[in-house]
Design a protein around this motif. Structure first.
Motif, mmCIF file in Angstrom:
data_model
loop_
_atom_site.group_PDB
_atom_site.id
_atom_site.type_symbol
_atom_site.label_atom_id
_atom_site.label_comp_id
_atom_site.label_asym_id
_atom_site.label_seq_id
_atom_site.Cartn_x
_atom_site.Cartn_y
_atom_site.Cartn_z
ATOM 1 N N ASP A 181 0.819 -1.200 -0.013
ATOM 2 C CA ASP A 181 0.028 0.025 -0.039
ATOM 3 C C ASP A 181 0.713 1.254 0.110
ATOM 4 O O ASP A 181 0.246 2.317 -0.027
ATOM 5 C CB ASP A 181 -0.936 0.083 1.227
ATOM 6 N N LYS A 198 -5.541 2.570 -11.014
ATOM 7 C CA LYS A 198 -6.497 1.411 -11.311
ATOM 8 C C LYS A 198 -5.648 0.323 -10.279
ATOM 9 O O LYS A 198 -6.070 -0.457 -10.053
ATOM 10 C CB LYS A 198 -6.447 1.067 -12.968
ATOM 11 N N GLY A 200 -3.849 0.732 -7.837
ATOM 12 C CA GLY A 200 -3.872 0.968 -6.551
ATOM 13 C C GLY A 200 -2.541 1.763 -5.898
ATOM 14 O O GLY A 200 -2.320 1.352 -4.910
ATOM 15 N N TRP A 232 -8.781 6.646 -9.331
ATOM 16 C CA TRP A 232 -8.866 5.758 -8.157
ATOM 17 C C TRP A 232 -10.346 5.371 -7.709
ATOM 18 O O TRP A 232 -10.598 4.372 -7.073
ATOM 19 C CB TRP A 232 -8.077 6.610 -7.131
ATOM 20 N N HIS A 237 -11.196 1.440 -5.093
ATOM 21 C CA HIS A 237 -10.381 0.970 -3.909
ATOM 22 C C HIS A 237 -10.823 1.656 -2.581
ATOM 23 O O HIS A 237 -11.627 2.766 -2.388
ATOM 24 C CB HIS A 237 -9.098 1.744 -4.009
ATOM 25 N N SER A 239 -9.188 2.358 0.340
ATOM 26 C CA SER A 239 -8.433 3.560 0.894
ATOM 27 C C SER A 239 -8.308 4.641 0.113
ATOM 28 O O SER A 239 -8.622 4.631 -0.993
ATOM 29 C CB SER A 239 -7.001 2.859 1.246
ATOM 30 N N PRO A 241 -5.947 7.642 -1.744
ATOM 31 C CA PRO A 241 -4.623 7.753 -2.138
ATOM 32 C C PRO A 241 -3.722 8.839 -1.548
ATOM 33 O O PRO A 241 -4.516 9.939 -1.026
ATOM 34 C CB PRO A 241 -4.714 7.805 -3.732
#
Length: 339
Positions: A181, A198, A200, A232, A237, A239, A241
């Motif tokens: 991550d 895309k 992540g 994103w 996702h 989370s 970014p």
């Protein structure tokens, strides 16, 4: 609030005007500057990677050393050229360095920039498959690297191993949980920023970008960041970014600053870094703190980003570069609401 770190290219030169006259100087001073930056309250120590040059190259010994000498500051790259990397060996190195640092690595990777030699990655044993480009190869290496960092087993164990194996397929070790991550992609275009979203990856946008509209760098970068965040969101996702931008910023607070940077040009430049590829190169911000504050208020990309990396003139030595960082943290950041 913004995270503020430094970005060093780690130049060294035997010139008597340089404070870093050898590779040893560049490496050891990089560690010392990271320690000093942490003591000043900075948030990150980042390093550029260039091959076949008198600059920082193999990043992981340096990252591990910085991790062992510090306790809080983020430690990263901006960026590692994935055309040169064996993604499996890199995953082992990255896992080890991240464990030494206690989970503080923030690794910026990318397709890379024009290098000192022609197709330097070929000397490292890599070549793109037929019909693909070196950029395609870099993205493929990145995808493999990201998959390995998930920590899933993929290798068939030897039925007669030297040491007992855990059950199932084996993964690479050491594995550092959470590092997947904390991978960033250095994007020079809007399209590659969207591709990174895309997959992540977080986004790094440098002091130069391929020209996609003729506007100033900060305007184009702000558009790139918005495109990244939208991609994103569309990827679903869970989370949020992170986004960093790099800038050359110098608060002129003493005579040394004025001597070094008092005549810096305050405009972007357009030029070509590869055949047929036009790029915009960001300006240097250098002014008295009150003027600098007003200039930086107008930078749209800095406003969009959560992390700012200050490019430092590392050949001027650790003490001066610590002064550069401190001047921004003390005289500029609070007025802009970054601290």
């Amino acid at each position: 609030m913004k995270k503020i770190g430094f970005l060093s290219f780690g130049h060294w030169s035997p010139s008597p005007h340089s404070q870093t006259r050898s590779a040893s100087d560049a490496l050891l001073q990089s560690i010392d500057l990271a320690v000093a930056a942490e003591e000043l309250g900075a948030d990150g120590a980042y390093f550029r990677v260039h091959h076949f040059a008198r600059q920082l190259a193999s990043p992981f010994p340096l990252l591990a050393a910085v991790g062992a000498k510090t306790s809080r500051i983020e430690i990263g790259t901006a960026v590692i050229d994935m055309r040169y990397e064996n993604p499996l060996y890199m995953a082992e190195d990255a896992g080890a360095a991240d464990l030494i640092a206690g989970g503080r690595l923030q690794l910026g990777i990318s397709r890379g920039s024009p290098e000192q030699v022609i197709d330097g990655w070929r000397y490292f044993g890599f070549a793109p498959p037929e019909g693909q480009s070196d950029a395609d190869m870099a993205r493929r290496h990145a995808e493999v690297f990201l998959e390995i960092l998930r920590g899933k087993g993929f290798a068939e164990p030897n039925p007669r191993p030297m040491f007992p194996n855990p059950p199932g397929l084996l993964r690479l070790e050491p594995h550092s949980e959470g590092l997947r991550d904390r991978i960033w992609w250095g994007a020079a275009t809007n399209a590659t920023a969207q591709w990174a979203a895309k997959l992540g990856m977080n986004l790094q946008s440098s002091t130069l970008k391929f020209d996609e509209g003729g506007q100033p760098l900060h305007v184009q970068q702000a558009e790139q960041i918005r495109a990244f965040r939208e991609a994103w969101k569309e990827a679903g996702h869970a989370s949020e970014p992170r986004v960093s931008v790099s800038r050359s910023i110098f608060a002129l607070v003493d005579e040394r600053d004025r001597a070094y940077f008092g005549r810096s040009e305050g405009e972007d430049h357009f030029g070509f870094i590869e055949a047929g590829t036009r790029a915009v190169f960001g300006r240097t911000y250098a002014a008295e703190p009150d003027v600098l504050i007003e200039q930086l208020r107008q930078d749209e990309a800095i406003a969009e980003a959560d992390t700012l990396l200050l490019t430092v003139p590392n050949q001027l030595g650790v003490d001066y570069n610590a002064h550069v960082i401190e001047a921004i943290l003390k005289h500029v950041a609070p007025a802009l609401g970054w601290r």
